[in-house]
Design a protein around this motif. Structure first.
Motif, PDB file in Angstrom:
ATOM      1  N   ILE A 147      -9.730  -4.473  -7.839  1.00 23.02           N
ATOM      2  CA  ILE A 147      -9.077  -3.399  -7.081  1.00 23.02           C
ATOM      3  C   ILE A 147      -7.717  -3.021  -7.665  1.00 23.02           C
ATOM      4  O   ILE A 147      -7.124  -2.002  -7.277  1.00 23.02           O
ATOM      5  N   GLY A 148      -7.207  -3.829  -8.595  1.00 23.54           N
ATOM      6  CA  GLY A 148      -5.928  -3.520  -9.220  1.00 23.54           C
ATOM      7  C   GLY A 148      -4.736  -3.760  -8.316  1.00 23.54           C
ATOM      8  O   GLY A 148      -3.671  -3.161  -8.503  1.00 23.54           O
ATOM      9  N   ARG A 149      -4.867  -4.632  -7.357  1.00 25.69           N
ATOM     10  CA  ARG A 149      -3.788  -4.957  -6.424  1.00 25.69           C
ATOM     11  C   ARG A 149      -3.835  -6.441  -6.088  1.00 25.69           C
ATOM     12  O   ARG A 149      -4.906  -7.029  -6.051  1.00 25.69           O
ATOM     13  N   ARG A 150      -2.674  -7.026  -5.805  1.00 23.60           N
ATOM     14  CA  ARG A 150      -2.640  -8.342  -5.188  1.00 23.60           C
ATOM     15  C   ARG A 150      -2.902  -8.175  -3.697  1.00 23.60           C
ATOM     16  O   ARG A 150      -2.900  -7.062  -3.173  1.00 23.60           O
ATOM     17  N   THR A 151      -3.132  -9.284  -3.002  1.00 24.74           N
ATOM     18  CA  THR A 151      -3.464  -9.211  -1.581  1.00 24.74           C
ATOM     19  C   THR A 151      -2.563 -10.136  -0.759  1.00 24.74           C
ATOM     20  O   THR A 151      -1.882 -11.011  -1.303  1.00 24.74           O
ATOM     21  N   LEU A 152      -2.590  -9.926   0.539  1.00 24.15           N
ATOM     22  CA  LEU A 152      -1.878 -10.784   1.489  1.00 24.15           C
ATOM     23  C   LEU A 152      -2.897 -11.448   2.399  1.00 24.15           C
ATOM     24  O   LEU A 152      -4.016 -10.968   2.565  1.00 24.15           O
ATOM     25  N   GLY A 153      -2.481 -12.543   3.046  1.00 23.59           N
ATOM     26  CA  GLY A 153      -3.314 -13.176   4.067  1.00 23.59           C
ATOM     27  C   GLY A 153      -4.282 -14.188   3.518  1.00 23.59           C
ATOM     28  O   GLY A 153      -3.912 -15.296   3.170  1.00 23.59           O
ATOM     29  N   ASN A 154      -5.538 -13.821   3.451  1.00 22.99           N
ATOM     30  CA  ASN A 154      -6.651 -14.692   3.067  1.00 22.99           C
ATOM     31  C   ASN A 154      -6.712 -15.934   3.936  1.00 22.99           C
ATOM     32  O   ASN A 154      -6.611 -17.064   3.469  1.00 22.99           O
ATOM     33  N   ARG A 155      -6.875 -15.692   5.235  1.00 21.16           N
ATOM     34  CA  ARG A 155      -7.045 -16.797   6.168  1.00 21.16           C
ATOM     35  C   ARG A 155      -7.757 -16.303   7.423  1.00 21.16           C
ATOM     36  O   ARG A 155      -7.941 -15.101   7.622  1.00 21.16           O
ATOM     37  N   THR A 156      -8.149 -17.224   8.256  1.00 21.65           N
ATOM     38  CA  THR A 156      -8.738 -16.878   9.546  1.00 21.65           C
ATOM     39  C   THR A 156      -7.625 -16.403  10.469  1.00 21.65           C
ATOM     40  O   THR A 156      -6.587 -17.052  10.581  1.00 21.65           O
ATOM     41  N   ALA A 157      -7.846 -15.267  11.107  1.00 16.11           N
ATOM     42  CA  ALA A 157      -6.791 -14.721  11.957  1.00 16.11           C
ATOM     43  C   ALA A 157      -7.350 -13.683  12.907  1.00 16.11           C
ATOM     44  O   ALA A 157      -8.412 -13.093  12.661  1.00 16.11           O
ATOM     45  N   SER A 158      -6.610 -13.447  13.984  1.00 12.92           N
ATOM     46  CA  SER A 158      -6.845 -12.286  14.836  1.00 12.92           C
ATOM     47  C   SER A 158      -6.346 -11.052  14.098  1.00 12.92           C
ATOM     48  O   SER A 158      -5.247 -11.074  13.520  1.00 12.92           O
ATOM     49  N   GLY A 159      -7.111  -9.970  14.133  1.00  8.28           N
ATOM     50  CA  GLY A 159      -6.728  -8.770  13.414  1.00  8.28           C
ATOM     51  C   GLY A 159      -5.403  -8.197  13.853  1.00  8.28           C
ATOM     52  O   GLY A 159      -4.547  -7.848  13.025  1.00  8.28           O
ATOM     53  N   THR A 160      -5.197  -8.114  15.152  1.00  7.07           N
ATOM     54  CA  THR A 160      -3.939  -7.540  15.639  1.00  7.07           C
ATOM     55  C   THR A 160      -2.751  -8.434  15.293  1.00  7.07           C
ATOM     56  O   THR A 160      -1.673  -7.938  14.963  1.00  7.07           O
ATOM     57  N   GLU A 161      -2.972  -9.751  15.314  1.00  7.85           N
ATOM     58  CA  GLU A 161      -1.870 -10.671  15.036  1.00  7.85           C
ATOM     59  C   GLU A 161      -1.487 -10.659  13.564  1.00  7.85           C
ATOM     60  O   GLU A 161      -0.299 -10.668  13.218  1.00  7.85           O
ATOM     61  N   ILE A 162      -2.471 -10.615  12.673  1.00 11.12           N
ATOM     62  CA  ILE A 162      -2.132 -10.652  11.245  1.00 11.12           C
ATOM     63  C   ILE A 162      -1.529  -9.328  10.799  1.00 11.12           C
ATOM     64  O   ILE A 162      -0.676  -9.283   9.911  1.00 11.12           O
ATOM     65  N   ILE A 163      -1.935  -8.218  11.450  1.00  8.63           N
ATOM     66  CA  ILE A 163      -1.312  -6.934  11.143  1.00  8.63           C
ATOM     67  C   ILE A 163       0.147  -6.947  11.601  1.00  8.63           C
ATOM     68  O   ILE A 163       1.046  -6.484  10.890  1.00  8.63           O
ATOM     69  N   ALA A 164       0.396  -7.489  12.785  1.00  7.47           N
ATOM     70  CA  ALA A 164       1.768  -7.577  13.278  1.00  7.47           C
ATOM     71  C   ALA A 164       2.627  -8.445  12.361  1.00  7.47           C
ATOM     72  O   ALA A 164       3.798  -8.152  12.104  1.00  7.47           O
ATOM     73  N   GLU A 165       2.036  -9.519  11.842  1.00  4.87           N
ATOM     74  CA  GLU A 165       2.778 -10.460  11.003  1.00  4.87           C
ATOM     75  C   GLU A 165       3.032  -9.925   9.599  1.00  4.87           C
ATOM     76  O   GLU A 165       4.136 -10.060   9.054  1.00  4.87           O
ATOM     77  N   LEU A 166       2.008  -9.316   8.986  1.00  3.52           N
ATOM     78  CA  LEU A 166       2.081  -8.953   7.571  1.00  3.52           C
ATOM     79  C   LEU A 166       2.141  -7.448   7.323  1.00  3.52           C
ATOM     80  O   LEU A 166       2.245  -7.024   6.171  1.00  3.52           O
ATOM     81  N   GLY A 167       2.080  -6.657   8.381  1.00 10.26           N
ATOM     82  CA  GLY A 167       2.034  -5.203   8.209  1.00 10.26           C
ATOM     83  C   GLY A 167       3.228  -4.638   7.462  1.00 10.26           C
ATOM     84  O   GLY A 167       3.082  -3.767   6.587  1.00 10.26           O
ATOM     85  N   ALA A 168       4.427  -5.103   7.783  1.00 10.11           N
ATOM     86  CA  ALA A 168       5.624  -4.579   7.126  1.00 10.11           C
ATOM     87  C   ALA A 168       5.617  -4.917   5.635  1.00 10.11           C
ATOM     88  O   ALA A 168       5.923  -4.060   4.785  1.00 10.11           O
TER      89      ALA A 168
END
Length: 389
Positions: A119-140
């Motif tokens: 995809i030509g990009r690095r990624t964030l996360g890669n773990r088990t999580a609630s969608g709303t919670e991981i967006i709140a945590e890593l969205g910025a």
């Protein structure tokens, strides 16, 4: 053909009690999605009750109908799983021998490295999580770096969250298609899911532009057999995504349960014949995974309030089937799906109703019944069509 039209509505995740093997599927407590909601406060479900919901089993504050308008029962899941793909595939006659892979510790490094290279990009996360919670945590951080957020759950999913202004929808879809192509063989997850969101840090919200990229179902499932018979199939909601549009002649995307109900009623009223196959996903997506029992209860009541209008639009040549694909108990500590029985309500103005269909061994019994109605046959399941009165 006994019924010229079948309206089949999947109330996504509305389970009605734990199956005996719930511990083997990682549930932290026995799930009872509808039962626990009913126990928290009285639910206003007069339509579902009149059909026979409380005839299936007892629920707090709900009374069995005497007689019920529908035939009633419950279905077990024969496949080893508790997710959307497993449940819907089983309805279509595909009973899995082994579950789709899950990743409680995130995806392996070799998978993520190849994904990022493609995809030509690095990624964030890669773990088990609630969608709303991981967006709140890593969205910025995502918005600042352009790195998509990858996460999973107890289910077999590879989920990719991205802000619509940071990564446009078209690019999000391309990224998901790359993931779907990559995740084959031992890492063939049930679904890759695009999870777009909007907003600002502290106020992110997911949008209705979600898209599911499912595993291709094996040949010979219900929608294949109906296509061979020339039966028209209208998909409402994510049904077409789950089956990769195979056998689907018309696909209507939905933004919410309310939109799905409106489109279902429209399909009934426009004279369409064949199968109208509906998934109402808000129960699962908005309330089950977010542990929101009040939201879940209100969604049940909204469907119940709509049902009389749908039922009044049916003729004696129509068959209405209400069921679910798994559970997602909003009252337990877990935010994941739960291994539960699901309800089965089968109604037609041309039937007397009141038949106790018992506990069906598989969701495939529903698919086999639909297949038999249209002169077809699928590999799994036992039809209950002849039992209807």
């Amino acid at each position: 053909m006994r019924f010229r039209r079948v309206v089949w509505i999947v109330l996504d995740s509305v389970g009605i009690g734990a199956m005996p093997d719930w511990k083997a599927f990682g549930d932290d407590a026995p799930g009872d999605t509808l039962g626990h909601c009913a126990a928290r406060r009285p639910l206003k479900l007069p339509a579902l009750s009149s059909l026979g919901l409380a005839n299936i089993r007892s629920f707090a504050h709900l009374s069995p109908a005497d007689p019920p308008l529908a035939s009633f029962g419950r279905c077990a899941l024969a496949s080893p799983g508790k997710d959307t793909t497993t449940g819907h595939w089983e309805m279509a006659g595909i009973i899995l021998e082994k579950p789709f892979p899950t990743y409680p510790n995130g995806f392996p490094a070799e998978v993520m490295e190849e994904f990022e290279e493609r995809i030509g990009r690095r990624t964030l996360g890669n773990r088990t999580a609630s969608g709303t919670e991981i967006i709140a945590e890593l969205g910025a951080e995502h918005m600042a770096t352009g790195k998509p957020i990858v996460y999973t759950s107890a289910d077999s999913v590879f989920q990719i969250a991205a802000h619509e202004e940071t990564i446009p929808i078209e690019e999000q879809c391309r990224i998901c298609e790359i993931a779907r192509d990559l995740l084959r063989g031992e890492h063939e997850v049930g679904r890759v899911i695009a999870r777009p969101f909007v907003g600002t840090p502290g106020a992110f919200t997911r949008t209705s532009n979600r898209h599911d990229y499912a595993v291709p179902p094996p040949q010979g499932m219900l929608l294949d057999r109906l296509a061979e018979r020339g039966v028209e199939v209208t998909s409402i909601g994510k049904i077409a995504d789950i089956f990769l549009s195979r056998g689907v002649t018309r696909s209507l995307k939905t933004k919410s349960n309310a939109d799905g109900m409106s489109r279902t009623l429209g399909a009934v009223r426009d004279g369409f014949t064949g199968l109208i196959f509906v998934n109402l996903v808000d129960f699962d997506m908005l309330f089950g995974h977010r542990n929101d029992p009040e939201g879940y209860s209100k969604a049940l009541e909204a469907v119940d309030e709509w049902l009389p209008e749908l039922m009044a639009s049916l003729s004696p040549e129509d068959l209405l089937i209400l069921t679910a694909d798994h559970g997602c108990d909003p009252t337990t500590a877990s935010t994941d799906h739960s291994r539960e029985y699901v309800p089965l309500l089968v109604y037609s103005p041309g039937l007397k109703g009141g038949v106790d269909l018992g506990t069906r061994e598989s969701l495939a019994d529903i698919g086999q019944s639909v297949a038999e109605n249209f002169g077809a046959h699928i590999a799994g399941g036992s039809s209950f069509l002849a039992e209807l009165d």
